[in-house]
Design an enzyme around this catalytic site. Sequence first.
Site: not given
Length: 233
Positions: A62, A128, A130, A135
């Site tokens: 990313d 979380n 990810h 997400e």
Amino acid sequence: MKTIKVKNKTEGSKVAFRMLEEEITFGAKTLGLATGSTPLELYKEIRESHLDFSDMVSINLDEYVGLSADDKQSYAYFMKQNLFAAKPFKKSYLPNGLAADLAKETEYYDQILAQYPIDLQILGIGRNAHIGFNEPGTAFSSQTHLVDLTPSTIAANSRFFEKAEDVPKQAISMGLASIMSAKMILLMAFGEEKAEAVAAMVKGPVTEEIPASILQTHPKVILIVDEKAGAGI
């Protein structure tokens, strides 16, 4: 999913390095790379090693939207500083966060992934659960896509910026299907703040609300955790 528990990040990074070295010996030609604090010691091991990447390809997960490759907070800069300057690859790909047409950039990145199938993908995991910038709620079928970062991810990344307002609000990320296409995945997680996400990834239901849970369905995942991150498994 095979789990390896280690004492700490340093030991875990050495284990990860030996696995990477073995895969290269067996003919791996394309590495999927991650950024952030998790792989830093692995990259240090690589920099100090005999490994030669001059005939290999790297593809990063990313990149932030709006940052140039020379921006010190960009992932392109991170990779140059922590790996590429010392160990250049034949080709290294990261999404272009300054692309005039971001939709076309995501399509181009998918073409790169099709041209260079990833042999070994290095991953970390967010609090979380990810992976990449995928997400909770991201479709398991997702390819490379434009992501609106969640407040929790922006907050977690704000420590790298002078002030929270400077954190980009969007990123280009390989999708979950993109990540799953790697032949082998090596995920590292260290510290108690990752324990809940690791437990959800390993023991929870396979659901898009837990992005990393999709890894339960991959045929070859190695999970390296320290005692704190692995406390719940």
